[in-house]
Structures are given as structure tokens and as C-alpha cells.
Design a protein around this motif. Structure first.
Motif, PDB file in Angstrom:
ATOM      1  N   TRP A  11      40.685  66.535  -0.772  1.00  0.00           N
ATOM      2  CA  TRP A  11      40.022  65.587   0.131  1.00  0.00           C
ATOM      3  C   TRP A  11      40.669  64.208   0.046  1.00  0.00           C
ATOM      4  O   TRP A  11      40.935  63.585   1.060  1.00  0.00           O
ATOM      5  CB  TRP A  11      38.537  65.500  -0.232  1.00  0.00           C
ATOM      6  N   ILE A  12      40.952  63.748  -1.183  1.00  0.00           N
ATOM      7  CA  ILE A  12      41.498  62.392  -1.355  1.00  0.00           C
ATOM      8  C   ILE A  12      42.883  62.283  -0.723  1.00  0.00           C
ATOM      9  O   ILE A  12      43.301  61.212  -0.300  1.00  0.00           O
ATOM     10  CB  ILE A  12      41.516  61.969  -2.845  1.00  0.00           C
ATOM     11  N   ARG A  13      43.590  63.391  -0.629  1.00  0.00           N
ATOM     12  CA  ARG A  13      44.923  63.389  -0.023  1.00  0.00           C
ATOM     13  C   ARG A  13      44.901  63.952   1.394  1.00  0.00           C
ATOM     14  O   ARG A  13      45.943  64.250   1.952  1.00  0.00           O
ATOM     15  CB  ARG A  13      45.882  64.206  -0.887  1.00  0.00           C
ATOM     16  N   GLY A  14      43.727  64.096   1.973  1.00  0.00           N
ATOM     17  CA  GLY A  14      43.567  64.724   3.279  1.00  0.00           C
ATOM     18  C   GLY A  14      43.945  63.843   4.445  1.00  0.00           C
ATOM     19  O   GLY A  14      44.663  62.849   4.305  1.00  0.00           O
ATOM     20  N   ASN A  15      43.435  64.193   5.601  1.00  0.00           N
ATOM     21  CA  ASN A  15      43.794  63.517   6.847  1.00  0.00           C
ATOM     22  C   ASN A  15      43.373  62.055   6.890  1.00  0.00           C
ATOM     23  O   ASN A  15      43.977  61.258   7.582  1.00  0.00           O
ATOM     24  CB  ASN A  15      43.172  64.255   8.038  1.00  0.00           C
ATOM     25  N   GLN A  16      42.317  61.702   6.195  1.00  0.00           N
ATOM     26  CA  GLN A  16      41.829  60.317   6.248  1.00  0.00           C
ATOM     27  C   GLN A  16      42.368  59.486   5.080  1.00  0.00           C
ATOM     28  O   GLN A  16      41.718  58.582   4.609  1.00  0.00           O
ATOM     29  CB  GLN A  16      40.297  60.281   6.206  1.00  0.00           C
ATOM     30  N   VAL A  17      43.564  59.819   4.604  1.00  0.00           N
ATOM     31  CA  VAL A  17      44.141  59.120   3.462  1.00  0.00           C
ATOM     32  C   VAL A  17      44.146  57.613   3.657  1.00  0.00           C
ATOM     33  O   VAL A  17      43.831  56.853   2.762  1.00  0.00           O
ATOM     34  CB  VAL A  17      45.579  59.638   3.186  1.00  0.00           C
ATOM     35  N   LYS A  18      44.485  57.177   4.854  1.00  0.00           N
ATOM     36  CA  LYS A  18      44.591  55.734   5.089  1.00  0.00           C
ATOM     37  C   LYS A  18      43.266  55.024   4.893  1.00  0.00           C
ATOM     38  O   LYS A  18      43.232  53.863   4.524  1.00  0.00           O
ATOM     39  CB  LYS A  18      45.148  55.464   6.482  1.00  0.00           C
ATOM     40  N   SER A  19      42.171  55.717   5.118  1.00  0.00           N
ATOM     41  CA  SER A  19      40.872  55.060   4.961  1.00  0.00           C
ATOM     42  C   SER A  19      40.396  55.092   3.511  1.00  0.00           C
ATOM     43  O   SER A  19      39.499  54.357   3.147  1.00  0.00           O
ATOM     44  CB  SER A  19      39.827  55.724   5.855  1.00  0.00           C
ATOM     45  N   ARG A  20      40.990  55.928   2.661  1.00  0.00           N
ATOM     46  CA  ARG A  20      40.522  56.044   1.280  1.00  0.00           C
ATOM     47  C   ARG A  20      41.425  55.379   0.256  1.00  0.00           C
ATOM     48  O   ARG A  20      40.967  54.993  -0.798  1.00  0.00           O
ATOM     49  CB  ARG A  20      40.371  57.521   0.920  1.00  0.00           C
ATOM     50  N   LEU A  21      42.698  55.280   0.509  1.00  0.00           N
ATOM     51  CA  LEU A  21      43.632  54.832  -0.515  1.00  0.00           C
ATOM     52  C   LEU A  21      44.015  53.348  -0.511  1.00  0.00           C
ATOM     53  O   LEU A  21      44.662  52.919  -1.446  1.00  0.00           O
ATOM     54  CB  LEU A  21      44.908  55.678  -0.475  1.00  0.00           C
ATOM     55  N   PRO A  22      43.677  52.547   0.490  1.00  0.00           N
ATOM     56  CA  PRO A  22      44.150  51.162   0.450  1.00  0.00           C
ATOM     57  C   PRO A  22      43.721  50.405  -0.804  1.00  0.00           C
ATOM     58  O   PRO A  22      44.478  49.605  -1.329  1.00  0.00           O
ATOM     59  CB  PRO A  22      43.539  50.530   1.697  1.00  0.00           C
ATOM     60  N   GLN A  23      42.519  50.655  -1.299  1.00  0.00           N
ATOM     61  CA  GLN A  23      42.093  49.942  -2.498  1.00  0.00           C
ATOM     62  C   GLN A  23      43.005  50.284  -3.663  1.00  0.00           C
ATOM     63  O   GLN A  23      43.439  49.397  -4.394  1.00  0.00           O
ATOM     64  CB  GLN A  23      40.646  50.269  -2.856  1.00  0.00           C
ATOM     65  N   LEU A  24      43.319  51.559  -3.838  1.00  0.00           N
ATOM     66  CA  LEU A  24      44.232  51.939  -4.909  1.00  0.00           C
ATOM     67  C   LEU A  24      45.592  51.312  -4.700  1.00  0.00           C
ATOM     68  O   LEU A  24      46.193  50.797  -5.637  1.00  0.00           O
ATOM     69  CB  LEU A  24      44.382  53.461  -4.977  1.00  0.00           C
ATOM     70  N   THR A  25      46.083  51.351  -3.484  1.00  0.00           N
ATOM     71  CA  THR A  25      47.384  50.759  -3.194  1.00  0.00           C
ATOM     72  C   THR A  25      47.389  49.281  -3.560  1.00  0.00           C
ATOM     73  O   THR A  25      48.301  48.806  -4.231  1.00  0.00           O
ATOM     74  CB  THR A  25      47.733  50.940  -1.703  1.00  0.00           C
ATOM     75  N   TRP A  26      46.364  48.555  -3.141  1.00  0.00           N
ATOM     76  CA  TRP A  26      46.306  47.122  -3.449  1.00  0.00           C
ATOM     77  C   TRP A  26      46.124  46.873  -4.935  1.00  0.00           C
ATOM     78  O   TRP A  26      46.675  45.907  -5.478  1.00  0.00           O
ATOM     79  CB  TRP A  26      45.214  46.436  -2.627  1.00  0.00           C
TER      80      TRP A  26
END
Length: 183
Positions: A109-124
Motif C-alpha cells: 500500500w505504501i508503495r502503491g498508486n497514491q505514493v505521491k500523497s503518502r511519501l512527501p513527509q518522508l522525503t522532506w
């Protein structure tokens, strides 16, 4: 199905490894900041000495920043590898039970289609850690240059900064290469 039991044990083991990688990341950042801060304070306390602050600001602090980044990135990479492997395992287990909802699906799920909506916090968060240590490195080099400016010839300062900047560029390149595999 005996393989399911084995797969579930492997899944639990890998989830534990992933969590351990997160803990090690946090410990690495904390220790790096504390140690670098203590050495920086020591450098300022020895400001009037001739060689010690130069060694601290030009060698020790930048190297500790680089070592911290490399260890931290290694732990992030370990966590990411584990997560990618867990997605494979989740899919295999889900295929074994086609009539059941996805039994294990967090990593998928975390790597699924909505990745952009879930990962920005981790990226930042990751960008913030990397930028923090690079800024501490630059602050240390600038402080060392400021200290030396009144003591030595400008050519000596330029020659001293060349290896500093080359090492900084090498570590930045390393971080860019390694982090490309994260996404």
C-alpha cells in the motif's frame, strides 16, 4: 500450507529488521549531532590556540558529518530494501489466498498508486537530515576559513579548501546515487 508459516515468520523478521533500521537511523542522527556539537564547542573554546581549531573545523567536523550521513543513508537503504522485499512477500501471500482480502498489505500500500500523497513527509524528513549535515559541514569549513583568514596567506586557504570541496562533492554525489534507488 507450511510455506505460509515460513513466509509469515520471514515477514515478521523483516518487519523487525525494518523497524531496527529506523531506530538506527534516529540514533545515528542524534549521536552525530551531539558529537559534532561537542567538538564544535571544543573548537570555539580553543579558538585562540594555533592549530587545534583548524584541525577541528577543517577535518574533524566535516569528516564526522560525512560519516554520519553515510551511516544514516546506509540504514535508510536497508529499510527501503527490506520494504521492497516485503511487498514481494505480501503479494505472494495474497495470491495464495485469492478469496480473502489482502492479508498483509502495508508495504504494498505504501508503495502503491497514491505514493505521491503518502511519501512527501518522508522525503522532506530525509532531505532535512541530509541538508542539516551538509550545512554543518559548510558552517565548519566557513568557520575554519574565518579563523585562518587573519593568520595565513590566502593561497594556503585556497589550497586547504580544494580537498574539502572535493570531498564534499564526492559525498553529495554518493548521496544522490544512493537516494535515487529509494524511489
Amino acid at each position: 500450507m507450511e510455506w505460509i508459516q515460513i513466509a509469515l515468520e520471514e515477514y515478521k523478521s523483516l518487519r523487525t529488521e525494518s523497524l531496527e533500521a529506523v531506530r538506527t537511523q534516529q540514533t545515528t542522527v542524534k549521536l552525530g549531532i551531539v558529537i559534532i556539537g561537542c567538538i564544535m564547542v571544543t573548537g570555539f573554546n580553543l579558538w585562540d590556540k594555533s592549530l587545534l581549531p583548524d584541525i577541528i573545523f577543517f577535518i574533524f567536523i566535516p569528516l564526522l558529518c560525512y560519516i554520519t550521513i553515510v551511516i544514516w543513508i546506509g540504514e535508510v537503504e536497508r529499510m527501503m530494501r527490506t520494504g521492497y522485499f516485503l511487498t514481494t512477500l505480501e503479494k505472494k501471500i495474497s495470491r495464495a489466498y485469492p478469496n480473502s482480502p489482502n492479508l498483509l498489505n502495508y508495504e504494498t500500500w505504501i508503495r502503491g498508486n497514491q505514493v505521491k500523497s503518502r511519501l512527501p513527509q518522508l522525503t522532506w524528513n530525509y532531505i532535512a537530515v541530509i541538508v542539516l549535515f551538509f550545512l554543518m559541514t559548510l558552517a565548519s569549513i566557513i568557520t575554519g576559513n574565518f579563523k585562518l583568514a587573519s593568520e595565513v596567506d590566502a593561497l594556503y586557504i585556497v589550497l586547504l579548501n580544494i580537498p574539502e570541496l572535493l570531498l564534499l562533492a564526492a559525498v553529495i554525489r554518493y548521496v544522490r546515487v544512493v537516494t535515487k534507488s529509494f524511489y
